[in-house]
Every structure is written in structure tokens, then in C-alpha cells.
Design a protein around this motif. Structure first.
Motif, mmCIF file in Angstrom:
data_model
loop_
_atom_site.group_PDB
_atom_site.id
_atom_site.type_symbol
_atom_site.label_atom_id
_atom_site.label_comp_id
_atom_site.label_asym_id
_atom_site.label_seq_id
_atom_site.Cartn_x
_atom_site.Cartn_y
_atom_site.Cartn_z
ATOM 1 N N MET A 240 -8.005 4.907 1.884
ATOM 2 C CA MET A 240 -7.121 4.172 2.767
ATOM 3 C C MET A 240 -7.705 4.112 4.174
ATOM 4 O O MET A 240 -8.562 4.910 4.557
ATOM 5 C CB MET A 240 -5.740 4.827 2.804
ATOM 6 C CG MET A 240 -5.087 5.008 1.436
ATOM 7 S SD MET A 240 -4.859 3.460 0.544
ATOM 8 C CE MET A 240 -3.674 2.630 1.605
ATOM 9 N N SER A 241 -7.210 3.157 4.976
ATOM 10 C CA SER A 241 -7.704 3.004 6.338
ATOM 11 C C SER A 241 -7.110 4.059 7.262
ATOM 12 O O SER A 241 -5.911 4.374 7.192
ATOM 13 C CB SER A 241 -7.354 1.612 6.871
ATOM 14 O OG SER A 241 -7.658 1.507 8.246
ATOM 15 N N GLU A 242 -7.952 4.559 8.171
ATOM 16 C CA GLU A 242 -7.465 5.522 9.170
ATOM 17 C C GLU A 242 -6.591 4.845 10.219
ATOM 18 O O GLU A 242 -5.898 5.524 10.992
ATOM 19 C CB GLU A 242 -8.646 6.221 9.859
ATOM 20 C CG GLU A 242 -9.535 5.335 10.694
ATOM 21 C CD GLU A 242 -10.696 4.753 9.893
ATOM 22 O OE1 GLU A 242 -11.747 4.520 10.508
ATOM 23 O OE2 GLU A 242 -10.531 4.535 8.675
ATOM 24 N N PHE A 243 -6.595 3.493 10.270
ATOM 25 C CA PHE A 243 -5.790 2.784 11.256
ATOM 26 C C PHE A 243 -4.356 2.547 10.796
ATOM 27 O O PHE A 243 -3.554 1.970 11.536
ATOM 28 C CB PHE A 243 -6.450 1.449 11.610
ATOM 29 C CG PHE A 243 -7.800 1.609 12.255
ATOM 30 C CD1 PHE A 243 -7.958 2.408 13.369
ATOM 31 C CD2 PHE A 243 -8.921 0.989 11.724
ATOM 32 C CE1 PHE A 243 -9.200 2.584 13.960
ATOM 33 C CE2 PHE A 243 -10.166 1.149 12.302
ATOM 34 C CZ PHE A 243 -10.306 1.954 13.431
ATOM 35 N N THR A 244 -4.028 2.949 9.576
ATOM 36 C CA THR A 244 -2.642 2.880 9.090
ATOM 37 C C THR A 244 -2.222 4.272 8.615
ATOM 38 O O THR A 244 -1.943 4.479 7.435
ATOM 39 C CB THR A 244 -2.498 1.860 7.938
ATOM 40 O OG1 THR A 244 -3.451 2.175 6.901
ATOM 41 C CG2 THR A 244 -2.741 0.446 8.426
ATOM 42 N N PRO A 245 -2.159 5.242 9.533
ATOM 43 C CA PRO A 245 -1.910 6.631 9.104
ATOM 44 C C PRO A 245 -0.560 6.848 8.447
ATOM 45 O O PRO A 245 -0.444 7.619 7.489
ATOM 46 C CB PRO A 245 -2.041 7.425 10.405
ATOM 47 C CG PRO A 245 -1.793 6.433 11.497
ATOM 48 C CD PRO A 245 -2.345 5.136 10.986
ATOM 49 N N ALA A 246 0.489 6.174 8.939
ATOM 50 C CA ALA A 246 1.823 6.397 8.360
ATOM 51 C C ALA A 246 1.875 5.869 6.932
ATOM 52 O O ALA A 246 2.334 6.576 6.010
ATOM 53 C CB ALA A 246 2.888 5.724 9.219
#
Length: 472
Positions: free
Chosen positions: A146-152
Motif C-alpha cells: 500500500m502507499s505510504e501517502f494513504t496511512p489511514a
């Protein structure tokens, strides 16, 4: 004091999935359908949590856009795989050469094994679930970065998948760029990456060390071309709809518009009216999306400012201030006839900024597109059927929607993918199933056959027979 959890071991997670594949290399349809049903229930039962998590990551993304552009198409991919997967996995009849009859041939779709999927931040659910559904339908195990820019959302999806699947079935990985680099270096049986061209090059280089086949879904400059005589109001409506969904943070959003020179001013006025009609609240409208993070927001603002300093006419389409720095909101902005070497014309925009490029002849517009790297998407607005067919043949592109935007990606029966700099390979529906399968050719020799005639020592009769075969 709670003991600290050990760091996640990517290699161990991969090894466990590989062992699971070795133990069950060809899952039957009941097993595959069970996994797909669990994925479907995960989506259906947690829509609200998913929308809230993505909204938190964006700092303001309308729930209806998440429902329309992520949850619904994700469910469609899974339901399509459930409807058709049993048929897709069956052996496919194939003929044999006439000289080999009565032998028979068929193609057996064989699961590849462990599939790696790298998910971008702009549509973190759909661009994760779509490939996972195809991989599971094809009988594979999946590891998903998963992307680190969408942590939630990444944390939520990891939690939900951990409840729905064993780690040997689906494993969700989170972490920053260093984790992504380790992930892409694993010896997957297939690796699918969705993201920028620059990162795609790195992913492909890492995969090459293991001879891992890759599917790259990249971006680029996707043009919309409005031909002379096409109803301008309709073109503006559909181009802005495709551009402003997710505030333009869409890999297949129209990146710039080519239109007849005489139509520039009318396009601007129609676009202003359409933007204000669609988002009457302007930057505060609840249906308008924020930019994902400060870095992306600053980049977009910088590109607009650069175009302005170089003499480009800038048209912000909302009333009031064109930017809300605190909420990372940028009004839909037209760049009228910008320099072709400015940043907004060189690089993929990925935001609500739309250059308008005038042309004098349709042939000039086609030449403009073909002089640049091949786009992921092409949007052609025309009522002339013959001219449309000529354009489709003349301009290579990853996918095309005629007289609208974005909609080719929503068709299960059409392959989705890029070409050249915009990517390689494709998926969706059976195309995804086939991407994550080895279409294994099988030749079944008959009991009665003439192969003995072609064994050494080679006799004159064999030469005469071979001469006859070459004639027919």
C-alpha cells in the motif's frame, strides 16, 4: 509495558506464500470463489469505514466520489470474477496442425503462484482490489504494498484483510519507499505496479534482477481532442467531469485539451459555467476534493505560477480566491495556450489544472499527440464517423473513450493498460485473469500417429513425405 512487535519480515511472508502455492498449486473453483466472496463481503460490510479513512488521508474527499470511483467498481471487478471465473479457468480448446491429426491440443490456464501488487495513493481501494480479484480468480496468492501517502486507509485495509484472509492467501504490506524497494525486489511470479513513470522504471529494474514479468500501469499526458463542429457545451461538460473527479488526481484524467483555435474563448466561458454549476460552493463545496498532501499541492501551484510568469492566460473557474492553502484546495484552472515546454505541458499534471492548446487543422492535433510519448488515455470528441476511425488508427494510446471521458476503464470486457511510456500489459475481467495465469499449451498425442516415419535414420521415404508436406 507492552512488548514491541518484531519488524515485519517481507522475505518470510513471501516464503510462506510460496510454500502455500507449492502445497496447492491449482486451487479448484470452490476455493477461488470462497476467497472472492470474502473479498466481496469485506467491501460490502465496511463501506463507511473505507470512505472515512480515505477522506482522512485526503483531508477532504467526498464520500460519494469514493463510492462511485472506488467501492462500486471494486465490487464490479469481484462480482465479475465470481460470475465468470469458473469458465475462465477451464481448459480452452485449440487446434493442431493437419499433419498431426488425430492428436489434440488445448490451453490450460495455470496459476502463476505469488503475485505482487503495488498500489498508488490516488485510488487506494480500487487499484488494490481490482488486481487482487484477478489474482485470486486465477488461483494465485497475493502480496499487496500500500502507499505510504494513504496511512489511514492502508492501516484499515491491512486490518480488514487480516480478518478476511490468512497471510498465505493475501498479505497487505505498509511502509515507506524503502519498503517498496524491498517489495519490488522479491522474486514474484508476476508484479503489477500502478504509479508514476519515474518510479515504474525503478520497479522494472528491480524486477529484472529476478526475471519477474511486470505489468506497469503508468500515467502521462492524456489528451482530449475536440474536433470542429462538435457541440462545445457537451465536450466541456464531459471533459470537466473527467478532469475534476478526485480533483484531477486520476491517471486517466484529461491532461490537456486540443481544440480549434476559434473555440478557445467559448470553451473558457462554457467551462466556467459548468464548474460553477457542478460545484456551487466553490472551494468550500462538499463535493470538491482536496489535494492529497502538501508536496502535491505546492507542485500544482508552482506549475500554474510558472505558466503565468511566461505569459500564459490563467483562468480560475470558481468565484473568489483560486486557492485554499489550509485545506489544500485548488480551483479548476485553465491555462490558455501555454508554452509547450512549461512544466504543465511536460509533466503529468495530476490535479485540477487544464491546459488548452489551440490547433488550426485536425491533422495538426493528431501530429501534436503523436510527437509526444504515447498516452495512457485518449479522448476524441467528434460526430464524423470516418474521421473518428482515422484518428483511432492514427494515434496509439493505452485506451480510448469517444465522446466522453474515463468510461473505458469501467468496462469489465475491455483490457485496461498503457502503451510505451504509459505502461505495459493490461488487466480487468478476463484480461486480468489471463495476465495472472500461464496460458499453458498442452499437446496430446494420439495412439495412432506417424511420428515413427520421422525418426532417424532418415530414409528416402521421409524426404519424399517432407517434400509433399512443404507443398501443402
Amino acid at each position: 509495558m507492552k512488548p514491541q512487535e518484531p519488524p515485519f519480515d517481507l522475505s518470510l511472508a513471501f516464503a510462506r506464500q510460496r510454500e502455500a502455492c507449492a502445497a496447492a498449486p491449482f486451487p479448484n473453483w470452490a476455493e477461488r470463489a470462497d476467497r472472492l466472496q470474502r473479498l466481496r463481503r469485506l467491501l460490502a460490510d465496511h463501506e463507511t469505514e473505507i470512505s472515512r479513512a480515505i477522506d482522512e488521508d485526503f483531508g477532504g474527499r467526498p464520500a460519494i466520489e469514493t463510492e462511485l470511483a472506488e467501492i462500486w467498481p471494486s465490487l464490479e471487478e469481484v462480482k465479475g470474477a465470481l460470475r465468470h471465473g469458473r469458465r475462465w479457468m477451464k481448459p480452452r480448446r485449440a487446434g493442431v496442425g493437419k499433419w498431426f491429426l488425430p492428436a489434440r491440443g488445448h490451453v490450460l490456464p495455470q496459476p502463476l503462484g505469488v503475485v505482487g501488487i503495488i498500489v498508488p495513493w490516488n485510488y487506494p481501494l480500487y487499484l488494490g482490489v481490482g488486481p487482487v480479484a484477478a489474482a485470486l480468480a486465477a488461483g494465485n496468492r497475493a502480496m499487496v504494498k500500500m502507499s505510504e501517502f494513504t496511512p489511514a486507509f492502508s492501516a484499515l485495509f491491512q486490518q480488514l484483510c487480516a480478518k478476511a484472509f490468512s497471510p498465505e492467501e493475501v498479505c497487505i504490506v505498509t511502509g515507506a519507499a524503502d519498503v517498496a524497494a524491498q517489495f519490488s525486489a522479491l522474486p514474484f511470479d508476476h508484479l503489477l505496479f500502478t504509479g508514476s513513470t519515474a518510479v515504474g522504471r525503478k520497479v522494472m529494474a528491480a524486477a529484472a534482477a529476478n526475471l519477474t514479468p511486470v505489468t506497469l500501469e503508468l500515467g502521462g499526458k492524456s489528451p482530449a481532442i475536440v474536433t470542429p463542429g462538435y457541440p462545445l457545451d457537451h465536450a466541456v461538460q464531459r471533459i470537466l467531469a473527467g478532469k475534476l473527479l478526485n480533483a484531477g488526481q486520476t491517471c486517466i484524467a484529461p491532461d490537456y485539451v486540443l481544440l480549434p483555435r476559434a473555440a478557445l474563448s467559448a470553451f473558457v466561458e462554457a467551462a466556467r459555467a459548468q464548474a460553477r454549476r457542478g460545484y456551487p460552493g466553490g472551494l468550500a463545496d462538499p463535493h470538491y476534493c482536496s489535494i492529497i498532501n502538501d508536496g502535491q499541492y505546492r507542485r500544482l501551484a508552482r506549475d500554474v505560477d510558472e505558466a503565468a510568469t511566461r505569459g500564459t492566460r490563467i483562468e480560475a473557474l470558481f468565484d473568489g480566491a483560486p486557492r485554499d492553502d489550509a485545506r489544500r484546495r485548488l480551483a479548476p484552472t485553465l491555462l490558455v495556450d501555454p508554452p509547450v515546454d512549461c512544466a504543465a505541458m511536460r509533466d503529468e499534471i495530476f490535479g485540477p489544472v487544464l491546459p488548452l492548446v489551440p490547433y488550426d487543422r485536425v491533422e495538426d492535433a493528431i501530429a501534436f499527440v503523436n510527437a509526444r510519448p504515447r498516452p495512457l488515455a485518449l479522448y476524441w470528441f467528434d460526430r464524423d464517423a470516418a474521421r473518428t476511425e482515422n484518428a483511432l488508427q492514427a494515434m496509439p494510446a493505452g485506451g480510448v473513450t469517444v465522446n466522453d471521458t474515463l468510461l473505458h476503464i469501467a468496462q469489465e470486457s475491455l483490457p485496461f493498460g498503457g502503451v510505451g511510456a504509459s505502461g505495459m500489459g493490461h488487466y480487468h475481467g478476463q484480461w486480468g485473469f489471463d495476465t495472472f495465469s500461464k496460458l499453458k499449451p498442452v499437446f496430446r498425442q494420439s495412439r495412432l500417429n506417424g511420428m515413427a516415419l520421422f525418426l532417424p535414420p532418415y530414409r528416402p521415404a521421409m524426404r519424399r513425405l517432407l517434400a509433399l508436406m512443404k507443398r501443402f
